[in-house]
Design a protein around this motif. Structure first.
Motif, PDB file in Angstrom:
ATOM      1  N   VAL A 156      20.911   4.805   7.068  1.00 45.70           N
ATOM      2  CA  VAL A 156      19.810   3.855   6.870  1.00 45.70           C
ATOM      3  C   VAL A 156      20.078   3.094   5.572  1.00 45.70           C
ATOM      4  CG1 VAL A 156      17.324   3.618   6.486  1.00 45.70           C
ATOM      5  CG2 VAL A 156      18.188   5.296   8.142  1.00 45.70           C
ATOM      6  N   GLY A 157      20.007   1.770   5.648  1.00 45.78           N
ATOM      7  CA  GLY A 157      20.283   0.928   4.491  1.00 45.78           C
ATOM      8  C   GLY A 157      19.273   1.098   3.373  1.00 45.78           C
ATOM      9  N   ALA A 158      19.667   0.658   2.195  1.00 43.19           N
ATOM     10  CA  ALA A 158      18.837   0.829   0.993  1.00 43.19           C
ATOM     11  C   ALA A 158      17.463   0.178   1.148  1.00 43.19           C
ATOM     12  CB  ALA A 158      19.561   0.271  -0.225  1.00 43.19           C
ATOM     13  N   ASP A 159      17.394  -1.021   1.700  1.00 41.38           N
ATOM     14  CA  ASP A 159      16.104  -1.698   1.834  1.00 41.38           C
ATOM     15  C   ASP A 159      15.167  -0.931   2.768  1.00 41.38           C
ATOM     16  OD1 ASP A 159      16.954  -3.677   0.116  1.00 41.38           O
ATOM     17  OD2 ASP A 159      17.338  -5.155   1.695  1.00 41.38           O
ATOM     18  N   ASP A 160      15.702  -0.428   3.874  1.00 39.20           N
ATOM     19  CA  ASP A 160      14.870   0.329   4.810  1.00 39.20           C
ATOM     20  C   ASP A 160      14.494   1.696   4.239  1.00 39.20           C
ATOM     21  OD1 ASP A 160      14.697  -1.721   6.654  1.00 39.20           O
ATOM     22  OD2 ASP A 160      16.323  -0.956   7.907  1.00 39.20           O
ATOM     23  N   ARG A 161      15.393   2.324   3.483  1.00 42.73           N
ATOM     24  CA  ARG A 161      15.035   3.584   2.814  1.00 42.73           C
ATOM     25  C   ARG A 161      13.891   3.342   1.850  1.00 42.73           C
ATOM     26  NH1 ARG A 161      20.677   4.138   1.917  1.00 42.73           N
ATOM     27  NH2 ARG A 161      20.336   4.003  -0.334  1.00 42.73           N
ATOM     28  N   GLU A 162      13.980   2.271   1.087  1.00 45.78           N
ATOM     29  CA  GLU A 162      12.929   1.942   0.129  1.00 45.78           C
ATOM     30  C   GLU A 162      11.613   1.665   0.841  1.00 45.78           C
ATOM     31  OE1 GLU A 162      10.707   1.526  -3.088  1.00 45.78           O
ATOM     32  OE2 GLU A 162      12.756   2.275  -3.102  1.00 45.78           O
ATOM     33  N   ALA A 163      11.668   1.007   1.987  1.00 47.01           N
ATOM     34  CA  ALA A 163      10.453   0.715   2.746  1.00 47.01           C
ATOM     35  C   ALA A 163       9.784   1.999   3.233  1.00 47.01           C
ATOM     36  CB  ALA A 163      10.773  -0.208   3.923  1.00 47.01           C
ATOM     37  N   VAL A 164      10.575   2.950   3.721  1.00 43.22           N
ATOM     38  CA  VAL A 164      10.027   4.238   4.164  1.00 43.22           C
ATOM     39  C   VAL A 164       9.402   4.966   2.975  1.00 43.22           C
ATOM     40  CG1 VAL A 164      10.573   6.533   5.083  1.00 43.22           C
ATOM     41  CG2 VAL A 164      11.610   4.495   6.117  1.00 43.22           C
ATOM     42  N   LEU A 165      10.131   5.036   1.866  1.00 40.40           N
ATOM     43  CA  LEU A 165       9.631   5.749   0.690  1.00 40.40           C
ATOM     44  C   LEU A 165       8.372   5.086   0.131  1.00 40.40           C
ATOM     45  CD1 LEU A 165      13.012   6.626  -1.010  1.00 40.40           C
ATOM     46  CD2 LEU A 165      11.490   8.149   0.249  1.00 40.40           C
ATOM     47  N   SER A 166       8.295   3.782   0.221  1.00 44.77           N
ATOM     48  CA  SER A 166       7.098   3.079  -0.232  1.00 44.77           C
ATOM     49  C   SER A 166       5.885   3.462   0.615  1.00 44.77           C
ATOM     50  CB  SER A 166       7.339   1.568  -0.168  1.00 44.77           C
ATOM     51  OG  SER A 166       6.189   0.870  -0.566  1.00 44.77           O
ATOM     52  N   GLU A 167       6.085   3.573   1.915  1.00 42.13           N
ATOM     53  CA  GLU A 167       4.996   4.001   2.804  1.00 42.13           C
ATOM     54  C   GLU A 167       4.553   5.421   2.454  1.00 42.13           C
ATOM     55  OE1 GLU A 167       3.168   2.438   5.034  1.00 42.13           O
ATOM     56  OE2 GLU A 167       4.248   0.567   4.738  1.00 42.13           O
ATOM     57  N   ILE A 168       5.511   6.307   2.239  1.00 42.32           N
ATOM     58  CA  ILE A 168       5.190   7.696   1.892  1.00 42.32           C
ATOM     59  C   ILE A 168       4.495   7.753   0.523  1.00 42.32           C
ATOM     60  CG2 ILE A 168       6.147   9.999   1.453  1.00 42.32           C
ATOM     61  CD1 ILE A 168       6.343   8.990   4.437  1.00 42.32           C
ATOM     62  N   ALA A 169       4.983   6.959  -0.427  1.00 50.87           N
ATOM     63  CA  ALA A 169       4.402   6.953  -1.778  1.00 50.87           C
ATOM     64  C   ALA A 169       2.942   6.522  -1.767  1.00 50.87           C
ATOM     65  CB  ALA A 169       5.216   6.055  -2.699  1.00 50.87           C
ATOM     66  N   SER A 170       2.544   5.743  -0.778  1.00 53.15           N
ATOM     67  CA  SER A 170       1.151   5.308  -0.718  1.00 53.15           C
ATOM     68  C   SER A 170       0.195   6.482  -0.487  1.00 53.15           C
ATOM     69  CB  SER A 170       0.969   4.239   0.368  1.00 53.15           C
ATOM     70  OG  SER A 170       1.076   4.787   1.663  1.00 53.15           O
ATOM     71  N   TYR A 171       0.724   7.627  -0.100  1.00 52.75           N
ATOM     72  CA  TYR A 171      -0.086   8.838   0.118  1.00 52.75           C
ATOM     73  C   TYR A 171      -0.004   9.816  -1.058  1.00 52.75           C
ATOM     74  CZ  TYR A 171      -0.507   7.314   4.938  1.00 52.75           C
ATOM     75  OH  TYR A 171      -0.792   6.592   6.058  1.00 52.75           O
ATOM     76  N   GLN A 172       0.722   9.470  -2.105  1.00 51.39           N
ATOM     77  CA  GLN A 172       0.950  10.402  -3.204  1.00 51.39           C
ATOM     78  C   GLN A 172      -0.342  10.921  -3.823  1.00 51.39           C
ATOM     79  OE1 GLN A 172       3.859   9.221  -6.107  1.00 51.39           O
ATOM     80  NE2 GLN A 172       3.390  10.939  -7.458  1.00 51.39           N
ATOM     81  N   ASP A 173      -1.308  10.050  -4.038  1.00 52.48           N
ATOM     82  CA  ASP A 173      -2.563  10.496  -4.665  1.00 52.48           C
ATOM     83  C   ASP A 173      -3.309  11.515  -3.809  1.00 52.48           C
ATOM     84  OD1 ASP A 173      -2.072   8.908  -6.858  1.00 52.48           O
ATOM     85  OD2 ASP A 173      -3.454   7.311  -6.248  1.00 52.48           O
ATOM     86  N   ALA A 174      -3.133  11.454  -2.506  1.00 51.35           N
ATOM     87  CA  ALA A 174      -3.790  12.413  -1.608  1.00 51.35           C
ATOM     88  C   ALA A 174      -3.026  13.730  -1.517  1.00 51.35           C
ATOM     89  CB  ALA A 174      -3.926  11.803  -0.209  1.00 51.35           C
ATOM     90  N   ILE A 175      -1.749  13.702  -1.868  1.00 49.08           N
ATOM     91  CA  ILE A 175      -0.887  14.885  -1.708  1.00 49.08           C
ATOM     92  C   ILE A 175      -0.735  15.661  -3.019  1.00 49.08           C
ATOM     93  CG2 ILE A 175       1.494  15.609  -1.193  1.00 49.08           C
ATOM     94  CD1 ILE A 175       1.582  13.217   0.808  1.00 49.08           C
ATOM     95  N   VAL A 176      -0.573  14.955  -4.111  1.00 46.86           N
ATOM     96  CA  VAL A 176      -0.358  15.606  -5.411  1.00 46.86           C
ATOM     97  C   VAL A 176      -1.707  16.054  -5.958  1.00 46.86           C
ATOM     98  CG1 VAL A 176       0.415  15.259  -7.781  1.00 46.86           C
ATOM     99  CG2 VAL A 176       1.746  14.314  -5.878  1.00 46.86           C
ATOM    100  N   THR A 177      -1.828  17.359  -6.167  1.00 48.94           N
ATOM    101  CA  THR A 177      -3.108  17.925  -6.613  1.00 48.94           C
ATOM    102  C   THR A 177      -2.996  18.751  -7.884  1.00 48.94           C
ATOM    103  OG1 THR A 177      -2.811  19.855  -5.199  1.00 48.94           O
ATOM    104  CG2 THR A 177      -3.997  17.976  -4.245  1.00 48.94           C
ATOM    105  N   ALA A 178      -1.813  18.786  -8.466  1.00 49.40           N
ATOM    106  CA  ALA A 178      -1.613  19.592  -9.680  1.00 49.40           C
ATOM    107  C   ALA A 178      -0.720  18.831 -10.655  1.00 49.40           C
ATOM    108  CB  ALA A 178      -0.969  20.927  -9.318  1.00 49.40           C
ATOM    109  N   ALA A 179      -0.804  19.202 -11.910  1.00 48.37           N
ATOM    110  CA  ALA A 179       0.044  18.588 -12.925  1.00 48.37           C
ATOM    111  C   ALA A 179       1.355  19.365 -13.021  1.00 48.37           C
ATOM    112  CB  ALA A 179      -0.674  18.603 -14.268  1.00 48.37           C
ATOM    113  N   ASP A 180       2.360  18.697 -13.562  1.00 48.87           N
ATOM    114  CA  ASP A 180       3.655  19.376 -13.797  1.00 48.87           C
ATOM    115  C   ASP A 180       3.518  20.362 -14.942  1.00 48.87           C
ATOM    116  OD1 ASP A 180       5.502  18.420 -11.889  1.00 48.87           O
ATOM    117  OD2 ASP A 180       5.578  16.506 -12.928  1.00 48.87           O
TER     118      ASP A 180
END
Length: 121
Positions: free
Chosen positions: A97-121
């Motif tokens: 999968v090309g870089a642009d499409d990888r970035e597009a997938v990761l961007s979609e996944i990143a939009s859910y980060q606030d709902a998934i991350v529930t603890a601090a490092d």
């Protein structure tokens, strides 16, 4: 007509293959593997393929539970989220999968980060 990201990824079969590679990488990573100790991985892989298909414009309706409620008690940290995202990017790259499409997938996944991350490092 422009292809959807789902189509550019290769559709259901290709996404399922990427998800299998992705979870092989996740389970081999001691930082994040513990999140899946008591998980039915066959079901989890199917669920993840459905999710990725849905967020990339595929003809799949995502039927998973709400992100916040599913991840609320898991204690996922930003670094855990990043580790998982890296495994997804590496799995996508493994399948050409090309870089642009990888970035597009990761961007979609990143939009859910606030709902998934529930603890601090």
């Amino acid at each position: 007509m422009t292809k959807t990201l789902y189509e550019r990824l290769g559709g259901e079969g290709a996404i399922t293959a990427v998800v299998d590679e992705f979870y092989d990488r996740v389970i081999a990573d001691e930082q994040v593997a513990g999140y899946f100790d008591d998980v039915d991985m066959q079901k989890q892989r199917a669920h993840q393929a459905q999710f990725i298909s849905s967020v990339t414009g595929g003809p799949v309706e995502y039927s998973g539970a709400e992100m916040e409620s599913v991840h609320a008690d898991m204690g996922i940290t930003p670094s855990d989220f990043q580790a998982i995202a890296t495994h997804l990017e590496d799995a996508l790259a493994e399948f050409g999968v090309g870089a642009d499409d990888r970035e597009a997938v990761l961007s979609e996944i990143a939009s859910y980060q606030d709902a998934i991350v529930t603890a601090a490092d």
